[in-house]
Design a protein around this motif. Sequence first.
Motif, mmCIF file in Angstrom:
data_model
loop_
_atom_site.group_PDB
_atom_site.id
_atom_site.type_symbol
_atom_site.label_atom_id
_atom_site.label_comp_id
_atom_site.label_asym_id
_atom_site.label_seq_id
_atom_site.Cartn_x
_atom_site.Cartn_y
_atom_site.Cartn_z
ATOM 1 N N GLU A 247 67.567 64.839 -5.194
ATOM 2 C CA GLU A 247 67.112 63.473 -4.919
ATOM 3 C C GLU A 247 65.986 63.535 -3.906
ATOM 4 O O GLU A 247 66.113 64.142 -2.859
ATOM 5 C CB GLU A 247 68.273 62.654 -4.361
ATOM 6 N N THR A 248 64.880 62.902 -4.271
ATOM 7 C CA THR A 248 63.721 63.061 -3.409
ATOM 8 C C THR A 248 63.573 61.918 -2.426
ATOM 9 O O THR A 248 63.059 62.104 -1.344
ATOM 10 C CB THR A 248 62.446 63.143 -4.271
ATOM 11 N N ASN A 249 64.039 60.751 -2.819
ATOM 12 C CA ASN A 249 63.843 59.592 -1.957
ATOM 13 C C ASN A 249 64.866 59.611 -0.825
ATOM 14 O O ASN A 249 66.054 59.456 -1.070
ATOM 15 C CB ASN A 249 63.991 58.316 -2.803
ATOM 16 N N PRO A 250 64.435 59.819 0.419
ATOM 17 C CA PRO A 250 65.425 59.922 1.496
ATOM 18 C C PRO A 250 66.154 58.614 1.726
ATOM 19 O O PRO A 250 67.309 58.618 2.139
ATOM 20 C CB PRO A 250 64.582 60.324 2.704
ATOM 21 N N GLY A 251 65.482 57.475 1.441
ATOM 22 C CA GLY A 251 66.150 56.190 1.641
ATOM 23 C C GLY A 251 67.342 56.040 0.740
ATOM 24 O O GLY A 251 68.339 55.419 1.091
ATOM 25 N N ALA A 252 67.279 56.672 -0.458
ATOM 26 C CA ALA A 252 68.385 56.555 -1.403
ATOM 27 C C ALA A 252 69.592 57.334 -0.930
ATOM 28 O O ALA A 252 70.691 57.128 -1.423
ATOM 29 C CB ALA A 252 67.934 57.056 -2.767
ATOM 30 N N ARG A 253 69.405 58.240 0.036
ATOM 31 C CA ARG A 253 70.543 59.043 0.463
ATOM 32 C C ARG A 253 71.441 58.271 1.405
ATOM 33 O O ARG A 253 72.603 58.610 1.561
ATOM 34 C CB ARG A 253 70.054 60.311 1.139
ATOM 35 N N TRP B 246 77.023 56.936 3.092
ATOM 36 C CA TRP B 246 78.052 55.959 3.470
ATOM 37 C C TRP B 246 79.138 55.876 2.419
ATOM 38 O O TRP B 246 80.310 55.678 2.734
ATOM 39 C CB TRP B 246 77.411 54.599 3.702
ATOM 40 N N LEU B 247 78.739 56.027 1.168
ATOM 41 C CA LEU B 247 79.733 56.009 0.094
ATOM 42 C C LEU B 247 80.692 57.182 0.250
ATOM 43 O O LEU B 247 81.914 57.053 0.074
ATOM 44 C CB LEU B 247 79.016 56.077 -1.252
ATOM 45 N N ASP C 50 69.160 47.686 2.590
ATOM 46 C CA ASP C 50 68.193 48.151 3.576
ATOM 47 C C ASP C 50 68.663 49.501 4.098
ATOM 48 O O ASP C 50 69.484 49.576 5.004
ATOM 49 C CB ASP C 50 68.076 47.131 4.722
ATOM 50 N N GLY C 51 68.165 50.562 3.497
ATOM 51 C CA GLY C 51 68.588 51.904 3.879
ATOM 52 C C GLY C 51 67.986 52.364 5.189
ATOM 53 O O GLY C 51 68.384 53.373 5.736
ATOM 54 N N GLU C 52 67.010 51.617 5.721
ATOM 55 C CA GLU C 52 66.313 52.061 6.912
ATOM 56 C C GLU C 52 66.873 51.441 8.187
ATOM 57 O O GLU C 52 66.540 51.882 9.278
ATOM 58 C CB GLU C 52 64.826 51.698 6.807
ATOM 59 N N ALA C 53 67.692 50.402 8.003
ATOM 60 C CA ALA C 53 68.202 49.699 9.182
ATOM 61 C C ALA C 53 69.024 50.663 10.032
ATOM 62 O O ALA C 53 69.635 51.586 9.518
ATOM 63 C CB ALA C 53 69.067 48.528 8.749
ATOM 64 N N PRO C 54 69.017 50.462 11.373
ATOM 65 C CA PRO C 54 69.829 51.346 12.203
ATOM 66 C C PRO C 54 71.318 51.146 11.898
ATOM 67 O O PRO C 54 71.742 50.060 11.507
ATOM 68 C CB PRO C 54 69.480 50.920 13.632
ATOM 69 N N THR C 55 72.070 52.232 12.099
ATOM 70 C CA THR C 55 73.490 52.223 11.758
ATOM 71 C C THR C 55 74.213 51.087 12.465
ATOM 72 O O THR C 55 75.042 50.398 11.873
ATOM 73 C CB THR C 55 74.103 53.557 12.182
ATOM 74 N N ASP D 251 57.299 43.381 10.345
ATOM 75 C CA ASP D 251 57.431 44.824 10.204
ATOM 76 C C ASP D 251 58.731 45.292 10.871
ATOM 77 O O ASP D 251 58.908 45.125 12.074
ATOM 78 C CB ASP D 251 56.217 45.473 10.887
ATOM 79 N N PRO D 252 59.680 45.863 10.085
ATOM 80 C CA PRO D 252 60.997 46.178 10.651
ATOM 81 C C PRO D 252 60.923 47.178 11.799
ATOM 82 O O PRO D 252 61.635 47.019 12.794
ATOM 83 C CB PRO D 252 61.780 46.755 9.472
ATOM 84 N N ALA D 253 60.086 48.185 11.691
ATOM 85 C CA ALA D 253 60.039 49.206 12.744
ATOM 86 C C ALA D 253 59.558 48.584 14.060
ATOM 87 O O ALA D 253 60.170 48.788 15.113
ATOM 88 C CB ALA D 253 59.114 50.340 12.322
ATOM 89 N N ALA D 254 58.485 47.770 13.965
ATOM 90 C CA ALA D 254 57.965 47.140 15.175
ATOM 91 C C ALA D 254 58.980 46.160 15.739
ATOM 92 O O ALA D 254 59.151 46.046 16.958
ATOM 93 C CB ALA D 254 56.654 46.423 14.866
#
Lengths: 653, 305
Positions: free
Chosen positions: A6-12, A17-18, A152-157, A636-639
Amino acid sequence: MPRPPETNPGARSPAAWLLATAAVTLAPHALHLPLWMSGLCALLLAWRTHLLVRIGAAPSRVLILALALAVAIGVRYEFGHFFGKDPGVALLAVLLCLKQFEVRSPRDVHSAVLLSFFLQLGLFLHDQTLLIAAFALAGALFATVTLLRLQDGEAPTRESLRSAGLMMAQAVPFLLALFLLFPRVPGPLWGLPADAFSGTTGLSDSMEPGSISELILSEAIAFRAEFTGAAPPREQRYWRGPVLTAFDGRSWRAVPTLSTATPPYTPFGPRYDYALTLEAHNRPWILALDFPGPGAAGARYATDLRLLADRPVRHRTRFALTAYPETPVGRFESPGALAIARQLPSDTNPRTVALARELAEGAPDDETILARVLDHMRELGLVYTLRPPLLGRHSADEFLFDTRRGFCEHFASAFVVLMRAAGVPSRVVTGYQGGEINPIDGSMVVRQSDAHAWAEVWLDGRGWVRVDPTALAAPSRIDAGLAAALPQGELLPLMMRPALSWLRAARHRWEAVSNAWNQWVLGYDTLRQHELMRRLGVAEPDWRTLSALLAASTGVLMLLLLAWAHARHRAADPLDRAWDAFCAKLARRGLPRLPWEGPMDYAGRVAAALPTRAGVVRTIAAAYARLRYGGNGPADPAATRALARSIQRFKPK
Amino acid sequence: MPQIHASRLLDAANRIILGKAQNLRLALSCLIAGGHLLIEDVPGVGKTTLAHLLARLIGLQFQRIQFTSDLLPADIIGVSIFDRESAAFRFHPGPVFAQLILADEINRATPKTQSALLEAMEERQVTADGETMPLPAPFFVIATQNPTHQIGTFPLPESQLDRFLMRIRIGYPDREAERALLMGEDRRELLQRQEPVIRPEDLVALQRAAAAVTVSDRLVDYVQALIESTRHSADFAGGLSPRAGLALLSAARAWALIENRDHVLPEDVQAVFPHIAGHRLRLAGDGRSAPSEAITRLMRAVAVV
């Protein structure tokens, strides 16, 4: 054919979590799954972890399919069929593990999450303790986080956990409404009929040397008693179980008895009222305190003075009981019963029989014999120990003349053999002695380790008189408990060791909580539901009324939740939340933002009031203004996160 | 960076008109937004100087028209006169054919004359003898008006007031500025010597940059809330029109540009709002022009979102 990694890190992120969801969900299932399946699940999850960490190639679909088939065959072999909860849960557990390797699209994640929700529910088919509920809730939380990560795979835990927690908190009112109002069927809420038959510990209706000393190693709770008012003194706390009359020289057995709706005696003396919550033990006897008063609901009175439930106790049951410990009992016992209580097998324990005949020589009455037997046993210097030597066929002989070391069943058995050989009707009574008050909730807890055996002797004019021969060697067993009675150096069960008092305190707390859980959550049955409804003014709470109430209350809750969500709509935006937090911090410092004030004006006013913080306040306000008004759509989520962090760190003082 | 032109222009203007930075800023944002400006105040506070100064600083063709009760439309637009040599009527353009026009004391002229100018302002072209002639670009009108309670004036009707993007009041200078004014050089001479600091093209660049300033959804929410509150407020008779809303946004964009920002903040809207709304709103009771306190009160009743 190996699949590309799997190349897309967001998909991981949802995949990880699963995986965690599956681990949390399946961990408590390991208690009930066959060992090889638990092992297989652990192996599969570990493999999946490895793949996620190293981003390796997923196994081919053919391998997964083959594994699934093999497991299906294994389940068929293990359980003999596919129907019923055990094979079903086992199959689903392994499928959840296998599904981990097939997470390619959001749909896969959804189905796996659904499967894990189902397995969390399946936990309750086995047991319904607080701990299991906590595990199921944790699993549900993880599953919810998995679904959120899909969005949203990028949100902080922490953000995802917070959102999932909020979602679950919103479900609580619905949970309460459903719990309180869902029409109940009589009987246990969860258990399938077959459940209660499998291995529970407790007394049985026979006893041989060693059977009780085995039992007392268990710390499991046998029952709880809640007294209204004071509890009886410890030396009167004999909780009666099976009465053993038939003896074959080594082991004791109960004989069938009759039972009546009223007690075979007239209560006398002080009365104690209590509620007894009996753990499932699959036997009909209620371990009532000697001697139960009349009017016990759902119970009958046996001629051997036991209290019997109408049917075996297959789930935790609560009885409202009374006790009259000083009642004289059995004064008019039938000659047949007394004859049985004198029988001894002719070819066993010859030395004991000879000793008894010697002691009975010239005695004017049975009471004299009793006194002589007790005196003699006292003089023998018997030792009370948890680890008695093994005894052979003539158990009383070996105990009294050779080993002289024994546990309560040895004492009781040898004593009754002596009395019978001397011609005095007597019998062994098993049950529990003592019990410990939990300081947290004031209920008395009686454990398997309080199991005890004592004796009853029938004396003319007095009836059945309780004699506890264990007290001859270890009087403190009766008035202080097992731990005090055993000689120094004897290895006690873990919880009884004095050095572990903190552990005991923790256990008290835990048991008080789970008792409350048992009483109020698991014990909320049809009766309690109707009682509550009547108290709320619903006169005839049949299932139609309850369903209508349920529908109405969930509808109202839904509307309330919608209204709340509407009111909170804006703060759902993380940028708004961060800015609100900033304004709230300054408001606590006495500088609230006026509603019409824009961010830069506000910052200017605050900077004037707090010159030391002017720089950071202006920076935060400028960053917010840029994110808020600098463009359209979500910021912008990061900002935004960076801003939220600097707001979190910001201290107005 | 077109913003540099704005700051250069403001720096130069502040050296001549003392203590009126806010008014200069508003006037400049009105020009950048491409709107006409109405200055309402008593005589002698520097209305004419302000208009003249802007023209000089930008290097715009400047014409001043003193409005009087006997001024005719032709005096503004121009007349066609028969030319004997060519045996044809030839149009002699009036003072309106300039890039910046100061219409002094516009409320002294008759409504007929007023509307001739106002039509030119709106259309940016004039029609004489059936012939349509475009006006030069950029084209600005700065009108001054004495407070309407003075005798012998024709107050501009609401529909005409709407043609002005902004209305400002200059007010008396503060003590310090007035002292500098009294002690210093003659302003008129200073004005005469003042060289342009930017070119008209720079102003066009500023206008383009202002049009590109970002207006976010949230800001539009706020602007709409403001406009709606004028319509529902019990203080005012009638609210702001959609045209006023557009005016508010373009003025706020220009203001944000002067503030050196590429997006509009609620603060920008609040800075221009009283000058956009002041001449467009009437008090509910007596129909008087809305005082600034009422407008501030209204602004403070609308939360920034």
